[in-house]
Design an enzyme around this catalytic site. Structure first.
Site, mmCIF file in Angstrom:
data_model
loop_
_atom_site.group_PDB
_atom_site.id
_atom_site.type_symbol
_atom_site.label_atom_id
_atom_site.label_comp_id
_atom_site.label_asym_id
_atom_site.label_seq_id
_atom_site.Cartn_x
_atom_site.Cartn_y
_atom_site.Cartn_z
ATOM 1 N N SER A 90 0.804 -1.186 0.017
ATOM 2 C CA SER A 90 -0.004 0.027 -0.048
ATOM 3 C C SER A 90 0.859 1.457 0.174
ATOM 4 O O SER A 90 0.679 2.235 -0.759
ATOM 5 C CB SER A 90 -1.032 0.094 0.980
ATOM 6 O OG SER A 90 -1.772 1.148 1.141
ATOM 7 N N PHE A 129 2.277 1.840 -3.570
ATOM 8 C CA PHE A 129 1.459 2.524 -4.581
ATOM 9 C C PHE A 129 1.071 3.888 -4.173
ATOM 10 O O PHE A 129 0.652 4.725 -5.167
ATOM 11 C CB PHE A 129 0.301 1.586 -4.682
ATOM 12 C CG PHE A 129 0.284 0.499 -5.422
ATOM 13 C CD1 PHE A 129 -0.057 0.523 -6.785
ATOM 14 C CD2 PHE A 129 0.568 -0.769 -4.796
ATOM 15 C CE1 PHE A 129 0.327 -0.455 -7.693
ATOM 16 C CE2 PHE A 129 0.812 -1.969 -5.648
ATOM 17 C CZ PHE A 129 0.599 -1.803 -7.021
ATOM 18 N N HIS A 130 1.052 4.166 -2.819
ATOM 19 C CA HIS A 130 0.765 5.685 -2.549
ATOM 20 C C HIS A 130 1.897 6.487 -2.943
ATOM 21 O O HIS A 130 1.787 7.647 -3.461
ATOM 22 C CB HIS A 130 0.634 5.745 -0.837
ATOM 23 C CG HIS A 130 -0.980 5.585 -0.522
ATOM 24 N ND1 HIS A 130 -1.348 3.953 -0.272
ATOM 25 C CD2 HIS A 130 -1.907 6.266 -0.172
ATOM 26 C CE1 HIS A 130 -2.527 4.195 0.175
ATOM 27 N NE2 HIS A 130 -2.965 5.328 0.045
ATOM 28 N N GLU A 131 3.036 5.920 -2.643
ATOM 29 C CA GLU A 131 4.202 6.836 -3.334
ATOM 30 C C GLU A 131 4.244 6.817 -4.596
ATOM 31 O O GLU A 131 4.451 8.240 -5.180
ATOM 32 C CB GLU A 131 5.618 6.080 -2.747
ATOM 33 C CG GLU A 131 6.732 6.772 -3.213
ATOM 34 C CD GLU A 131 7.129 8.309 -2.306
ATOM 35 O OE1 GLU A 131 7.596 9.042 -2.945
ATOM 36 O OE2 GLU A 131 6.427 8.362 -1.068
ATOM 37 N N ILE A 168 1.726 9.722 -6.049
ATOM 38 C CA ILE A 168 2.019 11.247 -5.415
ATOM 39 C C ILE A 168 3.350 11.487 -6.017
ATOM 40 O O ILE A 168 3.421 12.800 -6.533
ATOM 41 C CB ILE A 168 2.181 11.324 -3.795
ATOM 42 C CG1 ILE A 168 0.719 10.971 -3.363
ATOM 43 C CG2 ILE A 168 2.578 12.504 -3.514
ATOM 44 C CD1 ILE A 168 -0.361 11.900 -3.788
#
EC number: 2.3.1.20
Length: 494
Positions: free
Chosen positions: A426, A429-431, A434
């Site tokens: 998770s 994928f957030h990195e 952004i």
């Protein structure tokens, strides 16, 4: 004089009176006749054949009027003795509604409505002050302008991503016909899924695109990657179960074998547009499309998207443009900027959640007659960070436990390691979503997600915060209370 635990109201006393009235001669004759007398009189009436409809109606009316008179007499007698000055008004030990022992054992619906009214009034004043100070900042090209045409490579990349599901379908079709061995199928799926993720990253990094366009492409590519992994993993598992059935081995009753193993392009196409990340050959479907309900959701989506854009253009952008670098100014100024941005950012996040997880996914489900619409749970009642992550995004949560968490447990990993791996994926994928559109790789999003996993691992399970004891359905009113007091504190500080 005996005193009950609960004071008897006048209405209760009127309805459940134990006062006795002296029966009249008429009522005594009518109520206390013996069965023999009634039978004899009935026989005489039948023999004489003197009963008629008029006499029966007149007798019934007389009985009804007599009962009403008796009830009025009884009510007057009860009212005469109810709540007399000699009756005690204080009968048991009771706490005040706002005391610490009872405040969290009652409903806060009225207080919640009051906070909503105050929040609307306060934010209306802030909107008027913002318009008086900055004017109308939303330009005509807010939704689309000539500058958006320079992002055409990203749009073409988004369309070309549909090639990868088609390639995965060809691989699965060959595997169904046993044209290629199982290790080759796994390698091909790894190549397809990896390419579908890194190809948009290269396009965004090579193009000078807008942030919104880059984020949209990265989110779309991540969704395609998750769907391809689910498609490959589910078909792999169904092939394994089919082989066990062919060998004559008994399967557990918990295994869902309602549909046979069959690679169909129709099921893949439906899965690609369905509001889910978990593949299965068939889904629960609704009987028809509600056109009126669908139109209302579309109107709401347009309204709340406009509200989100208004907050970004009128509040967030002016604050960011008028701010210094957070690490180059003094600490007090940076704190003031963060507090000023916090509430608009929170409103934008809430509008984004409502627009995407409730409106858009429900609109898509209605168009496709997709039945399972549990896209989120009551995350506002979450007790721990783990509960929040498990409830606020159900499509991703179901994908994580189906294709990552439980496979790790089946391979012998402990629960803590499986949970850490889930948070690691998770965080990555957030990195990506952004850092790639911003062209800044500082691992801020990655560190934030991993910090939450660390704090959640050390948090004791099944415990509530001592400041906010948890009650079912009370999370949203308390959140509004927190938002109200936080806004007042920010206004007083600034």
């Amino acid at each position: 004089m005996a005193i009950s635990d609960e004071p008897e109201s006048v209405a209760t006393a009127l309805n459940h009176s134990s006062l006795r009235r002296r029966p009249s001669a008429t009522s005594t004759a009518g109520l206390f006749n013996s069965p023999e007398t009634t039978t004899d009189s009935s026989g005489d009436d039948l023999a004489k054949d003197s009963g008629s409809d008029d006499s029966i109606n007149s007798d019934a009316a007389a009985v009804n009027s007599q009962q009403q008179n008796e009830k009025q007499d009884t009510d007057f007698s009860v009212l005469k003795f109810a709540y007399r000055p000699s009756v005690p008004a204080h009968r048991k030990v009771k706490e005040s509604p706002l005391s610490s022992d009872t405040i969290f054992r009652q409903s806060h619906a009225g207080l919640f409505n009051l906070c909503i009214v105050v929040l609307v009034a306060v934010n209306s004043r802030l909107i008027i002050e913002n318009l008086m100070k900055y004017g109308w900042l939303i330009k005509s090209g807010f939704w689309f302008s000539s500058k958006s045409l320079r992002d055409w490579p990203l749009f073409m990349c988004c369309l070309s991503l549909l090639v990868f599901p088609f390639a995965a379908f060809i691989v699965e079709k060959l595997a169904q016909r046993k044209c290629i061995p199982e290790p080759v199928v796994v390698v091909l799926h790894i190549i397809i899924t990896s390419t579908s993720l890194f190809y948009p990253v290269l396009v965004i990094l090579r193009c000078d695109s807008a942030f919104v366009s880059g984020v949209t492409l990265m989110l779309f590519s991540c969704v395609v990657w998750l769907k391809l992994v689910s498609y490959a993993h589910t078909n792999y598992d169904m092939r394994a179960l089919t082989k066990l059935v062919e060998k004559g081995e008994a399967l557990l009753d918990t295994l869902n074998m309602d549909y046979p193993y069959n690679v169909s392009f129709k099921s893949l196409a439906y899965f690609l547009v369905a509001p889910t990340l978990c593949y299965q050959p068939s889904y629960p479907r609704t009987p028809y499309i509600r056109k009126g309900w669908l139109f209302r959701q579309l109107v709401k989506l347009i309204i709340f998207t406009g509200v989100m854009g208004f907050i970004i253009e009128q509040y967030i952008n002016p604050i960011v443009q008028n701010s210094q670098h957070p690490l180059k100014g003094n600490l007090l100024y940076a704190t003031e900027r963060v507090l000023k941005l916090s509430v608009p950012n929170l409103y934008v996040w809430l509008c984004m959640f409502y627009c995407f997880f409730h409106l858009w996914l429900n609109i898509l489900a209605e168009l496709l007659r997709f039945g399972d619409r549990e896209f989120y749970k009551d995350w506002w009642n979450a007790k721990t960070v783990e509960d929040y992550w498990r409830m606020w995004n159900m499509p991703v949560h179901k994908w994580m436990i189906r294709h990552l968490y439980f496979p790790c447990l089946r391979h012998g990993l402990p629960k803590a390691a499986a949970l850490l791996i889930a948070f690691l994926v998770s965080a990555l994928f957030h990195e990506l979503c952004i850092a790639v559109p911003c062209h800044i790789f500082k691992l801020w999003a990655f560190g934030g997600i991993m910090f939450q996993s660390k704090s959640d691992t050390n948090f004791p399970r099944n415990q509530t915060s001592p400041l906010f004891p948890h009650e079912e359905g009370e999370g949203l009113p308390r959140f509004c209370l927190f938002l109200f007091f936080y806004g007042q504190m920010k206004e007083s500080i600034l």
